[in-house]
Write an enzyme that holds these catalytic residues in place. Structure first.
Site, PDB file in Angstrom:
ATOM      1  N   LYS A 150      -4.757 -16.395  11.297  1.00 29.51           N
ATOM      2  CA  LYS A 150      -3.871 -16.305  12.463  1.00 29.51           C
ATOM      3  C   LYS A 150      -2.406 -16.324  12.064  1.00 29.51           C
ATOM      4  CE  LYS A 150      -7.007 -17.167  16.062  1.00 29.51           C
ATOM      5  NZ  LYS A 150      -7.636 -17.929  17.086  1.00 29.51           N
ATOM      6  N   ARG A 151      -2.120 -16.780  10.878  1.00 32.36           N
ATOM      7  CA  ARG A 151      -0.726 -16.844  10.424  1.00 32.36           C
ATOM      8  C   ARG A 151      -0.284 -15.584   9.668  1.00 32.36           C
ATOM      9  NH1 ARG A 151      -2.460 -20.939   8.019  1.00 32.36           N
ATOM     10  NH2 ARG A 151      -3.651 -21.815   9.706  1.00 32.36           N
TER      11      ARG A 151
END
Ligand code: GLU
Length: 485
Positions: free
Chosen positions: A255-256
């Site tokens: 997600k990063r």
């Protein structure tokens, strides 16, 4: 009679709709529509620490934007309402109690510190940590003693030992797990709220889910869920775990990860077209039968099958996404292109929020002129920079063109003719360029290149007469003037 297809997308309301989630939702939706079944959206919110307010609303909005419609859910209800786990606590409690009564689940009083000590000890012996089963056979007295200490128990499912659990998966075939690797897992927390792995089974059973279609990250949950189905004596649904989605470095997308825009809402905000996003996502781990990759929702519904969902990881190719969006942008109506692009010109301060009729018309023409080139709405800002510049900074390539010997003559003649024009339209500009040709004897590249470069600063770009029209007579004349001086 074959069983009715009933499938679900079951997001936890922890944030915006992620690409991976959108893919799961889409596959479920396509499968349901292909098989004349029902598509359910269920909100799994029992992990309360992770819940985010308004996430449900945002998830549903993003699905709607993509054109994914559901038959049963939190907003429209349905025969198996409620469709939100936290509103089903009474239902879960009944089934938790049933397992405890049958000796298939038990109360565990171990504190977090005790559990950690246990794990540490196992690690020190080189073992993979797993709950030991210490509280499996507590006597009534032992339980009372713990209660007196003020301890609150969790409920653990008693995992049968030395068994194999088979997850029958359409994508992966029969995947066998050994129960040895699965510790007695928590099915209800200290506050009585069930964990995901428990609630999901109860809901899939009660909602008569026929197929569980989701991402590979859930494959490791599947054996726990199968064990629960078996403990209740229920038939398990058919599973289909779609592949992981990797980034361009072939690493699991996190997600990063900033190399990929990961949330559907961000694509909407950037002015992507939902049809293109749907098309692109559909190909992340599924392949159509034929060669054609540009497929509408209806075509996807017609062609979709779980048998063509592939096991190998899908790679998220951002260039392909841009290409695909451009395909759809070219085919879109001008109105649609304006819809997705205009807000970006306003946001960039290029145009006022309250445009008058003339300004609006100009903006529409400007966007129409760049529609072919644009892959998504926000790109319009960069593509149209030259239309908003006071002064052009000519680069080396431009300077080279402008240094050619015929340039002063061509530009002088063009400026004169342009300044004499009563109306300023694409047709008039075309005619003006012909007149310059007649007056100077220069034609082709020698004629239009200096004009293009002088007025736009670029050696290529959109249709020149139209661009010149939109730049406007005054600006065109003053840009040429400056060069001639
Ligand atoms: N609530 C789970 C999630 O958001 C869904 C898992 C499932 O589809 O079974 O990942």
């Amino acid at each position: 009679m074959t069983q009715e297809v009933r499938v679900r997308f079951a997001p936890s309301p922890t944030g915006h709709l992620h690409i991976g989630g959108a893919r799961s939702a889409l596959f479920n939706y396509l499968f349901a529509r292909n098989r004349n079944g029902k598509f359910i959206v269920r909100i799994e919110d029992t992990d309360q620490a992770r819940n985010v307010e308004t996430a449900t609303e945002k998830l549903l909005d993003s699905l709607k934007w993509l054109g994914i419609e559901w038959d049963e859910s939190v907003d429209i209800g349905g025969p198996h309402a409620p469709y939100q786990s936290m509103e089903r606590l009474d239902i879960y409690k009944k089934y938790i109690d049933e397992l405890i009564e049958n000796g298939k689940a038990y109360y565990c009083y171990m504190s977090e510190e005790e559990l950690e000590a246990e794990r540490e000890e196992q690690r020190s012996r080189g073992l993979t940590p797993k709950y030991s089963g210490r509280d499996r056979n507590l006597t009534k007295e032992q339980r009372d003693a713990y209660e007196k200490e003020g301890r609150k128990p969790v409920v653990r499912f008693l995992v049968p030992e030395y068994q194999s659990v088979v997850v029958d998966d359409i994508v992966r075939g029969k995947v066998t797990f050994d129960t040895d690797g699965i510790g007695d897992f928590v099915i209800a927390r200290k506050d009585g709220i069930p964990t995901y792995n428990f609630a999901v089974v109860i809901d899939d059973y009660l909602m008569q889910i026929s197929h569980v279609i989701r991402g590979e990250e859930h494959l490791s949950n599947a054996p726990r869920q199968v064990l629960l189905f078996e403990a209740f004596g229920w038939e398990t649904p058919t599973f289909a775990h779609a592949s992981l989605i990797l980034n361009e470095d072939h690493k699991k997308m996190s997600k990063r990860d900033e190399s990929i825009i990961q949330f559907v809402e961000q694509y909407r905000d950037l002015g992507y077209l939902p049809e293109a996003i749907v098309n692109f996502i559909s190909l992340l781990g599924w392949s159509p039968g034929g060669e054609e990759e540009i497929l509408s929702m209806d075509q996807l519904i017609e062609q979709f099958s779980l048998e063509r969902v592939i096991k190998a990881p899908a790679v998220f190719d951002t260039k392909k996404l841009a290409w695909m969006n451009n395909q759809y942008m070219k085919e879109a109506s001008v109105d649609k292109a304006v819809d997705v692009a205009l807000p970006h010109l306003i946001k960039a301060g290029r145009l006022p929020v309250d445009m008058d009729g003339m300004e609006r018309q100009w903006a529409q023409a400007l966007i129409a002129l760049h529609q072919e080139k644009m892959s998504y709405g926000a790109e319009i800002v960069e593509l149209t920079e030259l239309f908003f510049m006071d002064e052009i900074d000519y680069n080396e390539e431009a300077k080279e063109v402008l240094a050619e010997e015929q340039v002063p003559e061509v530009l002088t003649s063009f400026k004169e003719i342009v300044e004499g024009l009563a109306t300023f339209s694409s047709e008039e500009i075309k005619k003006a360029m012909k007149d310059v040709q007649k007056a100077t004897g220069h034609k082709g590249k020698k004629l239009f290149m200096p004009i293009r470069v002088a007025v736009t600063g670029q050696t290529h770009g959109p249709d020149l007469p139209q661009a010149i029209t939109l730049i406007g007579k005054e600006t065109v004349a003053s840009r040429i003037d400056k060069l001639l001086k």
